[in-house]
Write a protein that holds these residues in place. Structure first.
Motif, PDB file in Angstrom:
ATOM      1  N   ASP A   1       0.837  -1.197   0.000  1.00  0.00           N
ATOM      2  CA  ASP A   1       0.000   0.000   0.000  1.00  0.00           C
ATOM      3  C   ASP A   1       0.874   1.251   0.000  1.00  0.00           C
ATOM      4  N   ALA A   2       0.497   2.218  -0.826  1.00  0.00           N
ATOM      5  CA  ALA A   2       1.204   3.490  -0.798  1.00  0.00           C
ATOM      6  C   ALA A   2       0.942   4.172   0.537  1.00  0.00           C
ATOM      7  N   MET A   3       1.960   4.791   1.077  1.00  0.00           N
ATOM      8  CA  MET A   3       1.760   5.360   2.404  1.00  0.00           C
ATOM      9  C   MET A   3       2.879   6.317   2.793  1.00  0.00           C
ATOM     10  N   VAL A   4       2.692   6.884   3.974  1.00  0.00           N
ATOM     11  CA  VAL A   4       3.675   7.768   4.586  1.00  0.00           C
ATOM     12  C   VAL A   4       4.203   7.056   5.831  1.00  0.00           C
ATOM     13  N   ILE A   5       5.496   6.883   5.868  1.00  0.00           N
ATOM     14  CA  ILE A   5       6.105   6.095   6.949  1.00  0.00           C
ATOM     15  C   ILE A   5       7.056   6.971   7.746  1.00  0.00           C
ATOM     16  N   GLN A   6       6.863   6.967   9.042  1.00  0.00           N
ATOM     17  CA  GLN A   6       7.752   7.735   9.920  1.00  0.00           C
ATOM     18  C   GLN A   6       8.545   6.795  10.808  1.00  0.00           C
ATOM     19  N   ASN A   7       9.820   7.080  10.910  1.00  0.00           N
ATOM     20  CA  ASN A   7      10.695   6.291  11.780  1.00  0.00           C
ATOM     21  C   ASN A   7      11.540   7.206  12.648  1.00  0.00           C
ATOM     22  N   PRO A   8      11.763   6.825  13.889  1.00  0.00           N
ATOM     23  CA  PRO A   8      11.083   5.733  14.572  1.00  0.00           C
ATOM     24  C   PRO A   8       9.710   6.176  15.075  1.00  0.00           C
ATOM     25  N   ARG A   9       8.921   5.273  15.622  1.00  0.00           N
ATOM     26  CA  ARG A   9       7.637   5.657  16.212  1.00  0.00           C
ATOM     27  C   ARG A   9       7.846   6.379  17.539  1.00  0.00           C
ATOM     28  N   TYR A  10       8.874   5.944  18.259  1.00  0.00           N
ATOM     29  CA  TYR A  10       9.194   6.546  19.552  1.00  0.00           C
ATOM     30  C   TYR A  10      10.686   6.839  19.580  1.00  0.00           C
ATOM     31  N   GLN A  11      11.026   8.044  20.008  1.00  0.00           N
ATOM     32  CA  GLN A  11      12.425   8.448  20.072  1.00  0.00           C
ATOM     33  C   GLN A  11      12.673   9.120  21.419  1.00  0.00           C
ATOM     34  N   VAL A  12      13.677   8.623  22.128  1.00  0.00           N
ATOM     35  CA  VAL A  12      14.095   9.259  23.374  1.00  0.00           C
ATOM     36  C   VAL A  12      15.468   9.855  23.123  1.00  0.00           C
ATOM     37  N   THR A  13      15.631  11.120  23.456  1.00  0.00           N
ATOM     38  CA  THR A  13      16.918  11.771  23.270  1.00  0.00           C
ATOM     39  C   THR A  13      17.291  12.546  24.513  1.00  0.00           C
ATOM     40  N   GLN A  14      18.558  12.819  24.647  1.00  0.00           N
ATOM     41  CA  GLN A  14      19.020  13.583  25.798  1.00  0.00           C
ATOM     42  C   GLN A  14      18.932  15.073  25.504  1.00  0.00           C
ATOM     43  N   ASP A  77      15.516  17.696  11.629  1.00  0.00           N
ATOM     44  CA  ASP A  77      16.663  17.723  12.509  1.00  0.00           C
ATOM     45  C   ASP A  77      16.415  18.713  13.638  1.00  0.00           C
ATOM     46  N   ILE A  78      16.602  18.263  14.860  1.00  0.00           N
ATOM     47  CA  ILE A  78      16.543  19.157  16.010  1.00  0.00           C
ATOM     48  C   ILE A  78      17.939  19.227  16.574  1.00  0.00           C
ATOM     49  N   ARG A  79      18.548  20.407  16.471  1.00  0.00           N
ATOM     50  CA  ARG A  79      19.989  20.512  16.748  1.00  0.00           C
ATOM     51  C   ARG A  79      20.316  20.367  18.229  1.00  0.00           C
ATOM     52  N   SER A  80      19.510  20.959  19.066  1.00  0.00           N
ATOM     53  CA  SER A  80      19.773  20.924  20.504  1.00  0.00           C
ATOM     54  C   SER A  80      18.436  20.854  21.225  1.00  0.00           C
ATOM     55  N   PRO A  81      17.883  19.647  21.318  1.00  0.00           N
ATOM     56  CA  PRO A  81      16.527  19.520  21.862  1.00  0.00           C
ATOM     57  C   PRO A  81      16.443  19.984  23.306  1.00  0.00           C
ATOM     58  N   GLY A  82      15.402  20.757  23.582  1.00  0.00           N
ATOM     59  CA  GLY A  82      15.099  21.143  24.949  1.00  0.00           C
ATOM     60  C   GLY A  82      13.882  20.376  25.430  1.00  0.00           C
ATOM     61  N   LEU A  83      13.602  20.514  26.727  1.00  0.00           N
ATOM     62  CA  LEU A  83      12.462  19.794  27.299  1.00  0.00           C
ATOM     63  C   LEU A  83      11.157  20.210  26.614  1.00  0.00           C
ATOM     64  N   GLY A  84      11.110  21.451  26.176  1.00  0.00           N
ATOM     65  CA  GLY A  84       9.911  21.959  25.509  1.00  0.00           C
ATOM     66  C   GLY A  84       9.693  21.406  24.115  1.00  0.00           C
ATOM     67  N   ASP A  85      10.663  20.671  23.598  1.00  0.00           N
ATOM     68  CA  ASP A  85      10.517  20.089  22.258  1.00  0.00           C
ATOM     69  C   ASP A  85       9.909  18.696  22.300  1.00  0.00           C
ATOM     70  N   ALA A  86       9.670  18.186  23.494  1.00  0.00           N
ATOM     71  CA  ALA A  86       8.990  16.895  23.608  1.00  0.00           C
ATOM     72  C   ALA A  86       7.580  17.028  23.050  1.00  0.00           C
ATOM     73  N   ALA A  87       7.257  16.172  22.089  1.00  0.00           N
ATOM     74  CA  ALA A  87       5.974  16.297  21.388  1.00  0.00           C
ATOM     75  C   ALA A  87       5.840  15.133  20.430  1.00  0.00           C
ATOM     76  N   MET A  88       4.678  15.086  19.765  1.00  0.00           N
ATOM     77  CA  MET A  88       4.481  14.181  18.639  1.00  0.00           C
ATOM     78  C   MET A  88       4.823  14.967  17.381  1.00  0.00           C
ATOM     79  N   TYR A  89       5.629  14.396  16.516  1.00  0.00           N
ATOM     80  CA  TYR A  89       5.989  15.039  15.255  1.00  0.00           C
ATOM     81  C   TYR A  89       5.333  14.272  14.117  1.00  0.00           C
ATOM     82  N   LEU A  90       4.554  15.005  13.331  1.00  0.00           N
ATOM     83  CA  LEU A  90       3.771  14.407  12.259  1.00  0.00           C
ATOM     84  C   LEU A  90       4.319  14.823  10.904  1.00  0.00           C
ATOM     85  N   CYS A  91       4.495  13.851  10.049  1.00  0.00           N
ATOM     86  CA  CYS A  91       4.869  14.108   8.665  1.00  0.00           C
ATOM     87  C   CYS A  91       3.635  13.881   7.805  1.00  0.00           C
TER      88      CYS A  91
END
Lengths: 117, 113
Positions: A1-14, A77-91
């Motif tokens: 099926d044609a689709m939009v795929i995002q990877n990963p589903r869950y990402q933990v970063t420092q 690309d998030i160069r220097s993630p802060g706590l406020g950047d925690a969110a769901m990112y949708l493509c």
């Protein structure tokens, strides 16, 4: 099926550690969008590509950048993630402008939930 | 800047009740309009769209929406909801002068069996 795929589903970063989220599409659509969605808020448009043309929203932080090396792939690309950047990112993708004017509908991926620790 | 307002943040209905979710946008020019649904754990899916022509548009799963240009509104309706309609519903607008699709905050719909 044609689709939009995002990877990963869950990402933990420092805090402060660069992170890249990826999106691919098999729809061959001209437009790719990146949205940020926080709990109980509207998906917020960060930027989009129409073919190779990049369009940044005025209030998107400089910390956020995007690359689209070809039609199928787009990266956030998030160069220097802060706590406020925690969110769901949708493509999302779209065919582009309709014969009657304006944009055709967007097709969404499952999203990547980013946690910053 | 264009914006989208969804007045109801959380709606609870019993099965077979009628549904109307409000959506207003702030842009004076020509627009394309969309309603999306997000079922628990799933991605955003298109319910229906309006580009031109008949202002009453029908979508999937028995949903319809009416574009009232004078009121800048695009309300979503369903005559008789089902438990499986429990989801979050988002209204979105594209001002034809640009390529952006802007979303409202969403309405959480909970249907009681």
């Amino acid at each position: 099926d044609a689709m939009v795929i995002q990877n990963p589903r869950y990402q933990v970063t420092q805090f402060g550690k660069p992170v890249t989220l990826s999106c691919s599409q098999t729809l061959n659509h001209n437009v790719m969008y990146w949205y940020q969605q926080k709990s109980s808020q509207a998906p917020k448009l960060l930027f989009h590509y129409y073919d190779k043309d990049f369009n940044n929203e005025a209030d998107t932080p400089d910390n956020f950048q995007s690359r689209r090396p070809n039609t199928s792939f787009c990266f956030l690309d998030i160069r220097s993630p802060g706590l406020g950047d925690a969110a769901m990112y949708l493509c999302a993708t779209s065919r582009g402008r309709t014969p009657t004017g304006g944009m055709s509908e967007a097709f969404f991926g499952q999203g990547t939930r980013l946690t910053v620790v | 800047a264009q914006s989208v307002s969804q007045h109801n943040h959380h709606v609870i209905l019993s099965e077979a009740a009628s549904l109307e979710l409000g959506c207003n946008y702030s842009y004076g020019g020509t627009v394309n309009l969309f309603w999306y649904v997000q079922y628990p754990g799933q991605h955003l899916q298109l319910l229906l769209k309006y580009f031109s022509g008949d202002p009453l548009v029908k979508g999937i799963k028995g949903f319809e929406a009416e574009f009232i240009k004078s009121k800048f509104s695009f309300n979503l309706r369903k005559p008789s909801v089902q438990w499986s309609d429990t989801a979050e519903y988002f209204c979105a607008v594209n001002a034809r002068r640009d390529d952006k699709i802007i979303f409202g905050k969403g309405t959480r719909l909970h249907i009681l069996p």
